[in-house]
Design an enzyme around this catalytic site. Structure first.
Site, PDB file in Angstrom:
ATOM      1  N   ASN A 122       5.747   7.706  -1.268  1.00  0.00           N
ATOM      2  CA  ASN A 122       5.618   8.176  -2.652  1.00  0.00           C
ATOM      3  C   ASN A 122       5.505   9.690  -2.794  1.00  0.00           C
ATOM      4  O   ASN A 122       5.004  10.186  -3.780  1.00  0.00           O
ATOM      5  CB  ASN A 122       4.459   7.453  -3.346  1.00  0.00           C
ATOM      6  CG  ASN A 122       3.119   7.721  -2.711  1.00  0.00           C
ATOM      7  OD1 ASN A 122       2.968   8.617  -1.885  1.00  0.00           O
ATOM      8  ND2 ASN A 122       2.132   6.939  -3.093  1.00  0.00           N
ATOM      9  N   GLU A 152     -11.621  16.472   1.247  1.00  0.00           N
ATOM     10  CA  GLU A 152     -10.271  16.567   1.801  1.00  0.00           C
ATOM     11  C   GLU A 152      -9.897  18.010   2.134  1.00  0.00           C
ATOM     12  O   GLU A 152      -9.279  18.268   3.170  1.00  0.00           O
ATOM     13  CB  GLU A 152      -9.272  15.942   0.822  1.00  0.00           C
ATOM     14  CG  GLU A 152      -9.454  14.446   0.703  1.00  0.00           C
ATOM     15  CD  GLU A 152      -8.623  13.788  -0.376  1.00  0.00           C
ATOM     16  OE1 GLU A 152      -8.609  12.558  -0.427  1.00  0.00           O
ATOM     17  OE2 GLU A 152      -7.983  14.499  -1.192  1.00  0.00           O
ATOM     18  N   HIS A 199       0.389  13.190  -1.937  1.00  0.00           N
ATOM     19  CA  HIS A 199      -0.985  12.703  -2.034  1.00  0.00           C
ATOM     20  C   HIS A 199      -1.745  13.715  -2.872  1.00  0.00           C
ATOM     21  O   HIS A 199      -1.486  14.923  -2.786  1.00  0.00           O
ATOM     22  CB  HIS A 199      -1.634  12.620  -0.645  1.00  0.00           C
ATOM     23  CG  HIS A 199      -3.130  12.524  -0.719  1.00  0.00           C
ATOM     24  ND1 HIS A 199      -3.777  11.325  -0.841  1.00  0.00           N
ATOM     25  CD2 HIS A 199      -4.095  13.488  -0.721  1.00  0.00           C
ATOM     26  CE1 HIS A 199      -5.084  11.549  -0.912  1.00  0.00           C
ATOM     27  NE2 HIS A 199      -5.300  12.852  -0.838  1.00  0.00           N
ATOM     28  N   LYS A 255       4.352  14.761   1.495  1.00  0.00           N
ATOM     29  CA  LYS A 255       4.482  13.786   2.584  1.00  0.00           C
ATOM     30  C   LYS A 255       5.820  13.915   3.328  1.00  0.00           C
ATOM     31  O   LYS A 255       6.753  14.563   2.842  1.00  0.00           O
ATOM     32  CB  LYS A 255       4.306  12.382   2.020  1.00  0.00           C
ATOM     33  CG  LYS A 255       2.896  12.142   1.476  1.00  0.00           C
ATOM     34  CD  LYS A 255       2.747  10.729   0.963  1.00  0.00           C
ATOM     35  CE  LYS A 255       1.341  10.458   0.477  1.00  0.00           C
ATOM     36  NZ  LYS A 255       1.167   9.057   0.034  1.00  0.00           N
ATOM     37  N   TYR A 261      -7.571   9.092   6.417  1.00  0.00           N
ATOM     38  CA  TYR A 261      -7.466   7.857   5.634  1.00  0.00           C
ATOM     39  C   TYR A 261      -8.490   6.804   6.049  1.00  0.00           C
ATOM     40  O   TYR A 261      -8.294   5.619   5.803  1.00  0.00           O
ATOM     41  CB  TYR A 261      -6.047   7.294   5.752  1.00  0.00           C
ATOM     42  CG  TYR A 261      -5.024   8.098   4.991  1.00  0.00           C
ATOM     43  CD1 TYR A 261      -5.002   8.090   3.601  1.00  0.00           C
ATOM     44  CD2 TYR A 261      -4.088   8.867   5.651  1.00  0.00           C
ATOM     45  CE1 TYR A 261      -4.074   8.824   2.888  1.00  0.00           C
ATOM     46  CE2 TYR A 261      -3.142   9.615   4.949  1.00  0.00           C
ATOM     47  CZ  TYR A 261      -3.141   9.582   3.575  1.00  0.00           C
ATOM     48  OH  TYR A 261      -2.218  10.311   2.880  1.00  0.00           O
TER      49      TYR A 261
END
Length: 142
Positions: A114, A128, A117, A11, A51
């Site tokens: 965080n 995905e 993913h 990320k 998402y």
């Protein structure tokens, strides 16, 4: 040996903090290999499409804004039981609850930032991966 593929994103907070190599190193030391990778900046539309299952949740706007705030590294990882292995390597979503040595414990700033993913199931991994990669972009390394 059940070799499978999973999807991972490094990320924006981790790419901007120059932790791409550190994170890939953790994956590789734990037995996962990079089978495909793309360094890109997601458009709002691409992030929202990815998402989409969270569209009705209160954090959707914040999540998609964060994911478009800087570059990301999209990856296909492969290895024995790759989906479960990746989840273990990443650690808990909340870095405060993540086990020592996990990516989120080492590199995450918060629940929202965080660091990574990872697909939560083989079905999600397939969807995905197909969302970001063509079949000919993925190299089978095992």
């Amino acid at each position: 040996m059940a070799i499978e593929k999973t999807f991972s994103i490094i990320k924006p907070n981790s790419t901007l903090d120059n932790n791409i190599g550190n994170i890939i190193s953790v994956f590789e030391k734990q037995g996962l290999r990079v089978a495909a990778a793309k360094f890109t900046k997601l458009s709002k539309e691409k992030a929202e499409g990815f998402y989409i299952e969270h569209k009705e949740r209160p954090f959707f706007g914040e999540l998609t804004s964060f994911m478009t705030s800087g570059p990301v590294l999209l990856m296909v990882l492969e290895g024995e039981n790759a989906v479960a292995k990746n989840r273990e390597i990443m650690g808990a979503t909340n870095p405060a609850n993540a086990a020592e040595g996990t990516i989120r414990k080492l590199f995450a700033k918060s629940v929202g930032e965080n660091s990574v993913h990872g697909s939560d199931s083989a079905t999600a991994a397939e969807r995905e991966i197909a969302y970001f990669f063509e079949r000919n972009e993925i190299v089978n390394r095992f």
